[in-house]
Design a protein around this motif. Structure first.
Motif, PDB file in Angstrom:
ATOM      1  N   LYS A 110       0.899  -1.232  -0.182  1.00  0.00           N
ATOM      2  CA  LYS A 110       0.001   0.066  -0.132  1.00  0.00           C
ATOM      3  C   LYS A 110       0.728   1.111   0.007  1.00  0.00           C
ATOM      4  CE  LYS A 110      -4.588  -1.137   1.779  1.00  0.00           C
ATOM      5  NZ  LYS A 110      -4.599  -2.250   1.348  1.00  0.00           N
ATOM      6  N   LEU A 111       0.695   2.299  -0.966  1.00  0.00           N
ATOM      7  CA  LEU A 111       1.358   3.542  -0.965  1.00  0.00           C
ATOM      8  C   LEU A 111       0.545   4.610   0.184  1.00  0.00           C
ATOM      9  CD1 LEU A 111       1.213   3.825  -4.756  1.00  0.00           C
ATOM     10  CD2 LEU A 111       2.929   2.808  -3.289  1.00  0.00           C
ATOM     11  N   LEU A 112       1.685   4.954   0.753  1.00  0.00           N
ATOM     12  CA  LEU A 112       1.270   6.083   1.862  1.00  0.00           C
ATOM     13  C   LEU A 112       1.224   7.461   0.927  1.00  0.00           C
ATOM     14  CD1 LEU A 112       0.755   7.112   4.509  1.00  0.00           C
ATOM     15  CD2 LEU A 112       3.353   7.207   5.063  1.00  0.00           C
ATOM     16  N   CYS A 113       0.167   8.245   1.091  1.00  0.00           N
ATOM     17  CA  CYS A 113      -0.017   9.357   0.231  1.00  0.00           C
ATOM     18  C   CYS A 113      -0.765  10.366   0.967  1.00  0.00           C
ATOM     19  CB  CYS A 113      -1.144   8.895  -0.857  1.00  0.00           C
ATOM     20  SG  CYS A 113      -0.702   7.462  -1.627  1.00  0.00           S
ATOM     21  N   VAL A 173       3.788   8.883  -2.023  1.00  0.00           N
ATOM     22  CA  VAL A 173       3.374   9.877  -2.954  1.00  0.00           C
ATOM     23  C   VAL A 173       2.664  11.067  -2.477  1.00  0.00           C
ATOM     24  CG1 VAL A 173       1.285  10.361  -4.671  1.00  0.00           C
ATOM     25  CG2 VAL A 173       2.337   7.704  -4.294  1.00  0.00           C
ATOM     26  N   ILE A 174       3.067  12.284  -2.989  1.00  0.00           N
ATOM     27  CA  ILE A 174       2.498  13.431  -2.338  1.00  0.00           C
ATOM     28  C   ILE A 174       2.108  14.473  -3.587  1.00  0.00           C
ATOM     29  CG2 ILE A 174       3.965  13.427  -0.367  1.00  0.00           C
ATOM     30  CD1 ILE A 174       5.510  15.733  -1.444  1.00  0.00           C
ATOM     31  N   CYS A 175       1.158  15.077  -3.392  1.00  0.00           N
ATOM     32  CA  CYS A 175       0.549  16.031  -4.366  1.00  0.00           C
ATOM     33  C   CYS A 175       0.753  17.291  -3.586  1.00  0.00           C
ATOM     34  CB  CYS A 175      -0.876  15.755  -4.760  1.00  0.00           C
ATOM     35  SG  CYS A 175      -1.377  17.078  -5.922  1.00  0.00           S
ATOM     36  N   VAL A 176       1.658  18.509  -4.270  1.00  0.00           N
ATOM     37  CA  VAL A 176       1.665  19.562  -3.660  1.00  0.00           C
ATOM     38  C   VAL A 176       0.645  20.625  -4.141  1.00  0.00           C
ATOM     39  CG1 VAL A 176       3.220  21.722  -3.317  1.00  0.00           C
ATOM     40  CG2 VAL A 176       4.222  19.388  -3.218  1.00  0.00           C
TER      41      VAL A 176
END
Ligand code: ZN
Ligand code: ZN
Ligand code: ZN
Length: 238
Positions: free
Chosen positions: A4-7, A36-39
């Motif tokens: 699982k990806l920590l986002c 994963v990050i979204c700025v």
């Protein structure tokens, strides 16, 4: 079975009203083990673009530079931490009260547009549109802030347009999103270092932007996770 990806898909830097510059935010999340990050720095409706608000929003003329800075940091983040950075905006309308996350965005969007036009513009860029903090209440259960009140007041109209709704934002959980069985994600709404510890999304998919967007849209393998530093100290006043 894929890990699982920590986002976290809702993060502010000094490009708008965050307290840390982009590179420090990237290092903070990278060292914390995020995948994963979204700025998503703020862009504002036209009525709120003025001298007084200049520090809180990306100046329209700087949006291209902002996106370029994100692309440059995304290379470094991948090489250093194997962390994916997705470029985004928080399309912020504080006149009509709606905040919308635009995930994987290539161009400026006018936050003065009506909600359906903003979502259309996000989708035309092959991005994902998220309804932000749609149901904020204070600790007594009163509706305390109306930042995004418009979205919940009109949720029937918009439910099929948004790709997902924030079911949790920082420390807050919006049970109505669950009760309505809407597509959901959870985000930190990061503005300062302590906000690293907050609600997050776990996705089960490959670590690339297209797979992440598909996982949000499909919304079948999504979990929410309260990311905390240490054992919480309960019953603290305030
Ligand atoms: Zn902000
Ligand atoms: Zn917001
Ligand atoms: Zn925000």
């Amino acid at each position: 079975m894929i890990k699982k990806l920590l986002c976290d898909f809702h993060i502010h830097t000094t490009w708008s009203d965050g307290s840390l510059p982009l590179n420090q935010v990237v290092d903070l999340y990278g060292r914390a083990g995020f995948d994963v990050i979204c700025v998503t720095d703020h862009i504002s409706d036209k009525e709120n673009i003025n001298e007084e608000n200049a520090a809180f929003i990306i100046p329209t003329s700087q949006c291209k530079n902002y996106l370029e800075a994100l692309w440059n940091e995304s290379k470094r983040a991948w090489e250093t931490y194997q962390m994916l950075i997705i470029p985004g905006f928080e399309v912020t309308n504080n006149i009509k009260h709606y905040h919308i996350l635009a995930i994987d965005i290539k161009e400026y969007i006018d936050a003065s547009l009506p909600v359906d036009k903003i979502i259309e513009s996000i989708h035309n860029q092959n991005g994902v549109a998220i309804a932000c903090h749609p149901h904020i209440k204070d600790s007594e259960g009163n509706e305390s802030l109306d930042l995004s009140k418009y979205l919940w007041d009109n949720h029937d109209k918009y439910v099929n347009l948004f790709d997902a709704w924030e079911i949790a934002n920082r420390d807050d959980v919006f049970n109505v999103v669950g009760l309505k069985k809407f597509n959901y994600i959870a985000n930190g709404d990061f503005h300062e270092e302590r906000h690293l510890y907050s609600w997050k999304t776990l996705l089960q998919c490959e670590k690339n932007t297209e797979a992440v967007k598909k996982a949000i849209r499909d919304n079948t393998d999504v979990a929410i996770f309260l990311f905390r530093k240490s054992k919480p100290q309960l019953h603290q006043p305030g």
